[in-house]
Each structure stands twice: as structure tokens, then as C-alpha cells.
Design a protein around this motif. Sequence first.
Motif, PDB file in Angstrom:
ATOM      1  N   VAL A  70       1.710   1.654   7.817  1.00  0.00           N
ATOM      2  CA  VAL A  70       2.232   0.422   8.422  1.00  0.00           C
ATOM      3  C   VAL A  70       1.081  -0.455   8.911  1.00  0.00           C
ATOM      4  O   VAL A  70      -0.089  -0.050   8.899  1.00  0.00           O
ATOM      5  CB  VAL A  70       3.208   0.725   9.583  1.00  0.00           C
ATOM      6  CG1 VAL A  70       4.381   1.559   9.074  1.00  0.00           C
ATOM      7  CG2 VAL A  70       2.522   1.402  10.744  1.00  0.00           C
ATOM      8  N   LYS A  71       1.418  -1.628   9.351  1.00  0.00           N
ATOM      9  CA  LYS A  71       0.446  -2.571   9.883  1.00  0.00           C
ATOM     10  C   LYS A  71      -0.368  -1.874  10.976  1.00  0.00           C
ATOM     11  O   LYS A  71       0.204  -1.207  11.842  1.00  0.00           O
ATOM     12  CB  LYS A  71       1.207  -3.759  10.466  1.00  0.00           C
ATOM     13  CG  LYS A  71       0.460  -5.065  10.387  1.00  0.00           C
ATOM     14  CD  LYS A  71       1.327  -6.202  10.902  1.00  0.00           C
ATOM     15  CE  LYS A  71       2.013  -7.002   9.831  1.00  0.00           C
ATOM     16  NZ  LYS A  71       1.178  -7.576   8.796  1.00  0.00           N
TER      17      LYS A  71
ATOM     18  N   LYS B 228      13.795  -1.511   1.706  1.00  0.00           N
ATOM     19  CA  LYS B 228      12.556  -1.371   0.914  1.00  0.00           C
ATOM     20  C   LYS B 228      12.448   0.022   0.304  1.00  0.00           C
ATOM     21  O   LYS B 228      11.919   0.177  -0.800  1.00  0.00           O
ATOM     22  CB  LYS B 228      11.335  -1.648   1.793  1.00  0.00           C
ATOM     23  CG  LYS B 228      10.978  -3.113   1.852  1.00  0.00           C
ATOM     24  CD  LYS B 228       9.596  -3.314   2.477  1.00  0.00           C
ATOM     25  CE  LYS B 228       9.431  -4.756   2.908  1.00  0.00           C
ATOM     26  NZ  LYS B 228       8.366  -4.907   3.914  1.00  0.00           N
TER      27      LYS B 228
ATOM     28  N   VAL C 197      -8.366   4.434   3.469  1.00  0.00           N
ATOM     29  CA  VAL C 197      -7.938   4.322   2.066  1.00  0.00           C
ATOM     30  C   VAL C 197      -8.523   3.024   1.538  1.00  0.00           C
ATOM     31  O   VAL C 197      -8.314   1.970   2.124  1.00  0.00           O
ATOM     32  CB  VAL C 197      -6.394   4.270   1.951  1.00  0.00           C
ATOM     33  CG1 VAL C 197      -5.969   4.122   0.493  1.00  0.00           C
ATOM     34  CG2 VAL C 197      -5.760   5.511   2.563  1.00  0.00           C
TER      35      VAL C 197
ATOM     36  N   GLY D 193      -3.553   3.549   7.459  1.00  0.00           N
ATOM     37  CA  GLY D 193      -3.808   2.133   7.739  1.00  0.00           C
ATOM     38  C   GLY D 193      -5.248   1.894   8.136  1.00  0.00           C
ATOM     39  O   GLY D 193      -6.023   2.841   8.311  1.00  0.00           O
ATOM     40  N   ASN D 194      -5.581   0.619   8.286  1.00  0.00           N
ATOM     41  CA  ASN D 194      -6.951   0.279   8.672  1.00  0.00           C
ATOM     42  C   ASN D 194      -7.100   0.323  10.192  1.00  0.00           C
ATOM     43  O   ASN D 194      -7.337  -0.697  10.831  1.00  0.00           O
ATOM     44  CB  ASN D 194      -7.299  -1.121   8.173  1.00  0.00           C
ATOM     45  CG  ASN D 194      -8.005  -1.065   6.827  1.00  0.00           C
ATOM     46  OD1 ASN D 194      -8.674  -0.080   6.510  1.00  0.00           O
ATOM     47  ND2 ASN D 194      -7.860  -2.106   6.051  1.00  0.00           N
TER      48      ASN D 194
ATOM     49  N   ASN E 277      11.221   3.450   5.364  1.00  0.00           N
ATOM     50  CA  ASN E 277      10.675   2.181   5.834  1.00  0.00           C
ATOM     51  C   ASN E 277      11.575   1.670   6.947  1.00  0.00           C
ATOM     52  O   ASN E 277      12.782   1.893   6.926  1.00  0.00           O
ATOM     53  CB  ASN E 277      10.631   1.165   4.683  1.00  0.00           C
ATOM     54  CG  ASN E 277       9.786  -0.038   5.020  1.00  0.00           C
ATOM     55  OD1 ASN E 277       8.559   0.082   5.181  1.00  0.00           O
ATOM     56  ND2 ASN E 277      10.403  -1.191   5.160  1.00  0.00           N
ATOM     57  N   ARG E 278      10.959   1.004   7.942  1.00  0.00           N
ATOM     58  CA  ARG E 278      11.740   0.468   9.058  1.00  0.00           C
ATOM     59  C   ARG E 278      12.937  -0.314   8.526  1.00  0.00           C
ATOM     60  O   ARG E 278      14.060  -0.112   8.943  1.00  0.00           O
ATOM     61  CB  ARG E 278      10.855  -0.423   9.938  1.00  0.00           C
ATOM     62  CG  ARG E 278      11.595  -1.048  11.096  1.00  0.00           C
ATOM     63  CD  ARG E 278      10.676  -1.907  11.930  1.00  0.00           C
ATOM     64  NE  ARG E 278      10.087  -2.996  11.158  1.00  0.00           N
ATOM     65  CZ  ARG E 278       9.260  -3.908  11.668  1.00  0.00           C
ATOM     66  NH1 ARG E 278       8.901  -3.855  12.928  1.00  0.00           N
ATOM     67  NH2 ARG E 278       8.775  -4.862  10.900  1.00  0.00           N
ATOM     68  N   THR E 279      12.644  -1.201   7.591  1.00  0.00           N
ATOM     69  CA  THR E 279      13.720  -1.913   6.918  1.00  0.00           C
ATOM     70  C   THR E 279      14.077  -1.069   5.700  1.00  0.00           C
ATOM     71  O   THR E 279      13.360  -1.062   4.696  1.00  0.00           O
ATOM     72  CB  THR E 279      13.233  -3.309   6.463  1.00  0.00           C
ATOM     73  OG1 THR E 279      12.518  -3.909   7.554  1.00  0.00           O
ATOM     74  CG2 THR E 279      14.371  -4.194   6.053  1.00  0.00           C
TER      75      THR E 279
ATOM     76  N   MET F  77       0.822  -1.214   0.000  1.00  0.00           N
ATOM     77  CA  MET F  77       0.000   0.000   0.000  1.00  0.00           C
ATOM     78  C   MET F  77       0.857   1.266   0.000  1.00  0.00           C
ATOM     79  O   MET F  77       0.649   2.167  -0.819  1.00  0.00           O
ATOM     80  CB  MET F  77      -0.942   0.004   1.207  1.00  0.00           C
ATOM     81  CG  MET F  77      -2.052  -1.019   1.158  1.00  0.00           C
ATOM     82  SD  MET F  77      -3.195  -0.779  -0.211  1.00  0.00           S
ATOM     83  CE  MET F  77      -4.087   0.671   0.338  1.00  0.00           C
TER      84      MET F  77
HETATM   85  P1  NDP Z   1       1.180  -4.465   6.069  1.00  0.00           P
HETATM   86  O1  NDP Z   1      -0.070  -4.276   6.805  1.00  0.00           O
HETATM   87  O2  NDP Z   1       1.604  -5.829   5.724  1.00  0.00           O
HETATM   88  O3  NDP Z   1       2.375  -3.734   6.879  1.00  0.00           O
HETATM   89  C1  NDP Z   1       3.722  -3.858   6.503  1.00  0.00           C
HETATM   90  C2  NDP Z   1       4.459  -2.552   6.749  1.00  0.00           C
HETATM   91  O4  NDP Z   1       4.392  -2.190   8.141  1.00  0.00           O
HETATM   92  C3  NDP Z   1       5.918  -2.672   6.402  1.00  0.00           C
HETATM   93  O5  NDP Z   1       6.343  -1.476   5.826  1.00  0.00           O
HETATM   94  C4  NDP Z   1       6.563  -2.902   7.759  1.00  0.00           C
HETATM   95  O6  NDP Z   1       7.910  -2.541   7.811  1.00  0.00           O
HETATM   96  C5  NDP Z   1       5.721  -1.976   8.605  1.00  0.00           C
HETATM   97  N1  NDP Z   1       5.797  -2.267  10.033  1.00  0.00           N
HETATM   98  C6  NDP Z   1       5.271  -3.313  10.685  1.00  0.00           C
HETATM   99  N2  NDP Z   1       5.533  -3.238  11.996  1.00  0.00           N
HETATM  100  C7  NDP Z   1       6.231  -2.110  12.184  1.00  0.00           C
HETATM  101  C8  NDP Z   1       6.787  -1.472  13.323  1.00  0.00           C
HETATM  102  N3  NDP Z   1       6.632  -1.976  14.548  1.00  0.00           N
HETATM  103  N4  NDP Z   1       7.457  -0.312  13.146  1.00  0.00           N
HETATM  104  C9  NDP Z   1       7.596   0.215  11.929  1.00  0.00           C
HETATM  105  N5  NDP Z   1       7.089  -0.334  10.808  1.00  0.00           N
HETATM  106  C10 NDP Z   1       6.413  -1.484  10.938  1.00  0.00           C
HETATM  107  O7  NDP Z   1       1.192  -3.591   4.715  1.00  0.00           O
HETATM  108  P2  NDP Z   1       0.048  -3.218   3.659  1.00  0.00           P
HETATM  109  O8  NDP Z   1       0.717  -2.376   2.654  1.00  0.00           O
HETATM  110  O9  NDP Z   1      -0.726  -4.408   3.221  1.00  0.00           O
HETATM  111  O10 NDP Z   1      -0.962  -2.315   4.496  1.00  0.00           O
HETATM  112  C11 NDP Z   1      -0.561  -1.093   5.122  1.00  0.00           C
HETATM  113  C12 NDP Z   1      -1.743  -0.535   5.871  1.00  0.00           C
HETATM  114  O11 NDP Z   1      -2.782  -0.225   4.941  1.00  0.00           O
HETATM  115  C13 NDP Z   1      -2.349  -1.506   6.877  1.00  0.00           C
HETATM  116  O12 NDP Z   1      -2.785  -0.803   8.004  1.00  0.00           O
HETATM  117  C14 NDP Z   1      -3.532  -2.089   6.146  1.00  0.00           C
HETATM  118  O13 NDP Z   1      -4.533  -2.534   7.024  1.00  0.00           O
HETATM  119  C15 NDP Z   1      -3.970  -0.903   5.316  1.00  0.00           C
HETATM  120  N6  NDP Z   1      -4.708  -1.213   4.091  1.00  0.00           N
HETATM  121  C16 NDP Z   1      -4.340  -2.277   3.311  1.00  0.00           C
HETATM  122  C17 NDP Z   1      -5.052  -2.570   2.158  1.00  0.00           C
HETATM  123  C18 NDP Z   1      -4.621  -3.702   1.297  1.00  0.00           C
HETATM  124  O14 NDP Z   1      -5.338  -3.966   0.313  1.00  0.00           O
HETATM  125  N7  NDP Z   1      -3.523  -4.378   1.581  1.00  0.00           N
HETATM  126  C19 NDP Z   1      -6.188  -1.735   1.724  1.00  0.00           C
HETATM  127  C20 NDP Z   1      -6.437  -0.603   2.564  1.00  0.00           C
HETATM  128  C21 NDP Z   1      -5.723  -0.386   3.711  1.00  0.00           C
HETATM  129  P3  NDP Z   1       9.064  -3.629   7.477  1.00  0.00           P
HETATM  130  O15 NDP Z   1       9.203  -3.632   6.003  1.00  0.00           O
HETATM  131  O16 NDP Z   1      10.266  -3.090   8.176  1.00  0.00           O
HETATM  132  O17 NDP Z   1       8.614  -4.938   8.036  1.00  0.00           O
END
Ligand code: NDP
Length: 477
Positions: free
Chosen positions: A74-75, A37, A127, A101-102, A32-34, A13
Motif C-alpha cells: 500500500v501507499k 480491485k 522492491v 512499499g517504499n 484490497n481495501r476497496t 505494484m
Molecule cells: P500506491 O502507492 O498508489 O498505493 C495504492 C494502494 O494503497 C491501493 O491498493 C490503496 O487501496 C492502498 N491504500 C492506500 N491507503 C490505504 C489505507 N489507509 N488502508 C488500506 N489501503 C490503503 O500504489 P503503488 O502500487 O504505486 O505502490 C505501492 C507501494 O509500492 C508504495 O509504497 C510505493 O511507494 C511502492 N513502490 C512503487 C513503485 C512504483 O513503481 N510504483 C516501485 C517500488 C515501490 P485502495 O484501492 O482501496 O485505494
Amino acid sequence: SSAQIGVTGLAVMGRNLARNFARNGFTVAVHNRTAAKARALVDEFGDEGEFVYTETAKDFVAALERPRRLVVMVKAGEPTDAVIKEFAPLLEPGDMIVDGGNAHFADTRRRERELRELGIHFVGTGVSGGEEGALNGPSIMPGGSAESYAALGPMLEKISAKAADGSPCTAHIGPDGAGHFVKMVHNGIEYADMQLIAEAYQLLREVAGYSPAEIADIFRTWNRGRLDSYLIEITAEVLAHVDAATGKPFVDVVADRAEQKGTGRWTVQIALDLGVPVSGIAEAVFARSVSGHTELRAASRDLAGPVAEPLSKEAAAAFADRVEQALYASKIVSYTQGFHEIAAGSAEYGWDIDLGAVASIWRGGCIIRAAFLDRIRAAYDARADLPSLLADEGFAREIGAAQDDWRAVLVAATQQGVPAPGFAAALAYYDALRAERLPAALTQGQRDYFGAHTYRRTDREGSFHTLWGGDRSEVEA
Ligand code: NDP
């Protein structure tokens, strides 16, 4: 500090949203944390626009022009709090944190309150549109202060989807948690839409005897009419798809257990708290839950059912037309319930949400985008204080015209033992609202009998109690 906006959290996203901003001419700082990316994003898509790669939180904040606009993708849950905790101390009053995020709207309300103390605008933003929408134009539902919308709105309007009339699919929803609340209900409605479509499919398959490929064609036909929508369109695609490994219809090789991430459940939980009947959405959530209980289903496989009579070819075609009516009528009810919940949330939290604007920004980009939403927008534009979508003359006329077929479909479903909880809940809601008298009068009598809970009368003011254990005379409570 040259970037107009920054995105942190570059999974599917965030990465696509960052590219969307860049493609629209904004300079985007990415983090990004990592860090790899962020690097990969710039390496791969750097030619799409202006990106500023940043490695640390400090670099990221420093790269943003003031007031800073910082999008967090982020998550949802703890990670969002962790990211806020990391960035807030680096920000200054007037800066904006946009959480895309959601998030649960209650978390958004808490975060908004905490950050407001520091002078930071927290913009909880729904979003919708998935990965593809994030890149090419999502529907965006920002909450937060009006001041933050003034600074962010034009950028969001640029990257958002556009409705058929060209208007952007984003608008300021209301203060604090309003945006995430509306996104939550959007997802609840999405669950209901999907469930109704699934029921239509099952009925066409089991009652009318059509094959998945034939049903795909039926959905394609429906998609040219009033049901024209993204979900109907992709339904036809999924049903027409054939599994390469087995040559069977794809839908027949997928395990029939529907999963969920939680926003549908939240919609129902919050509706219960607000006292809003969202029975259609609730049935959709429960239907997924039932599908997942494989042990219950295995233990129940031998329960008795009716003997099903397959329909003749002509009868099947007529039945398909009725299913279209039932689907459309049930859809009107789902949206009626969902918009009721938004109205109730708005009243509870003082958000002053414009329901017509919500319908308007759902017309493009999001998963429930549909021609139908134009009708809803028009209904609220004609009358902003519409008590219910069913009170709109147009919808009332259409649902009235559909009701005979709707009932006939449920009769067939019941007789043939095909579960249609979404259609049934929607019709029960419709009939309950229409009813001159409801059996709630009897319920009140029972409550008064066992608990002296009192009741009101139809013919005079006041609360009353009948001395059930005594001479059954009535006393004013
Ligand atoms: P994810 O929900 O899988 O989240 C992954 C991201 O979160 C990575 O960038 C990861 O970083 C980061 N992250 C996780 N934990 C931490 C932490 N403790 N500190 C810092 N960064 C962290 O990614 P999506 O792209 O699928 O979704 C992003 C958001 O958008 C979510 O809230 C989701 O619910 C929302 N959303 C998603 C949709 C979809 O279709 N996927 C649609 C609409 C909303 P790292 O790379 O370092 O692990």
C-alpha cells in the motif's frame, strides 16, 4: 487456509507482484481495501495461476497457511501503519508481514520492534523495477529476521529477476530496516545515474551541437560498452521519440521540471546524519530542485553568460568520446558514495550488510541494473573489507585513465556555461580523496581562532589551542 502467500494493496505494484507469485506456481490470496480491485484482478488474470479472492481482512488472514506470509503493497507512510493495525490483531506468533512499499527505514525499525513484541516478523522489503519489474521479476531487498528469510527467501528467489549468470536478484540484507535502507540508497544512486546521463545529454546537445536523435545513437553505442545499463537503454529510447502532436523531439516538448517522491532526498538526509559525503547524489537531488524553481529561473534568465563557440564536426565526435569517459568516471564515484553510505548505515545499526551481495542483487530487475554492478560485486568478493570502491585496483585504473577527459569535459562545460553539477561534484570528490593536503587545516585554524575549538597537529598527539587574542603562543587543551 490454502494460500502460500497473500498480497494486500492491489494498485499497480501489488497487483503485478500477486500475478508474479501466481505465475510462479504459488497460490496467492488477494485483498484490497476497496474489494472491487481484488475481484477485478481475479476476473482478469485468474487464468494465470491460483488466486484466492478475499473480501475482508479476516477472510484474507484465514486464507493463508501458517506461518502466514502477508505482503503489504500500500501507499507508504500512514496507510502502512493503518494496514498493520488492522492485520496484526488477527495474526499469530511466527506470522510474517512483508512491507514491500517504499518505507523510510526508521519507520521500518519502529514497526519491526512493535511487531516483534507480538511475535510477528516484520520484513521491511525494498522492491525495485517498477510496474514491469513487479510482474516479470524485480530486484528484492528484504530485511528482517533470518528466520523470516528462511521461510520467505525461496519464494522471493523464485519471483525475483535473475542476473545474467542465473542467480536470483534477492538476498537477505540484514535485520529490521536494512532492506529499506538499501532500497533507499539504490534510489539515491538512481537519482545520481539519471542526473549524470542528463548532463551528458545536455553537453552533447549544447557543446557538441548534436540533435536528440543523434544523441540517441550515441547512447546506443555507449550501451554496447561498459556503460551497458537499463537507464542508458531507455535514455536512447526517450531521446529518439518524436512527439506525435508537433513532430518535434519528445524531449523538447516536455516541461523541464523534474519531480521527486522523496527517496533521493532521504538518501542525502541520512548521509548527512551519518557523516557520509554523498555529494554526487546530493547534486542530483538539488538539480531536480533547481529545475522546479521556475520563478527563480525566470528571474535569472538575463544573467550574463559566456559566448559559446560551437564545435567542429570532428571536435564534436572527439568530445562525445570524452563525455563517455566523464560519465563513466562520475558513475564510479556515485556508486563509491552510495556503497559508503550502506557501509556506514550497516555499521551504525549493526546490520552486517554484505556489500558484494547488494551489488549482486542489483544486477537484474531494478532501475539501476547494469553490467557495471558485476564489477562492483567482483571488487567486494575479492576484498570484503574494501574501504572504498576507489580502492579497488580495477576501478582506480579506469578512473585514472578517464580523468584527463573528465577534466576536459568540465572545462568545456564551464567555458560554455552548461551546468554539470554531477560531473563536477564527482571530480571534486575524487580530487579531494587524492589530495595530499586539504584546506581543512585552515578551517581548523579558523575554528580555533573564533571559537577556541582546538586542533590537532601533524607532528604530535594531543589537542591544542593558540592564544589568538593574546601572545599567540600555543597551549595544550
Ligand atoms: P500506491 O502507492 O498508489 O498505493 C495504492 C494502494 O494503497 C491501493 O491498493 C490503496 O487501496 C492502498 N491504500 C492506500 N491507503 C490505504 C489505507 N489507509 N488502508 C488500506 N489501503 C490503503 O500504489 P503503488 O502500487 O504505486 O505502490 C505501492 C507501494 O509500492 C508504495 O509504497 C510505493 O511507494 C511502492 N513502490 C512503487 C513503485 C512504483 O513503481 N510504483 C516501485 C517500488 C515501490 P485502495 O484501492 O482501496 O485505494
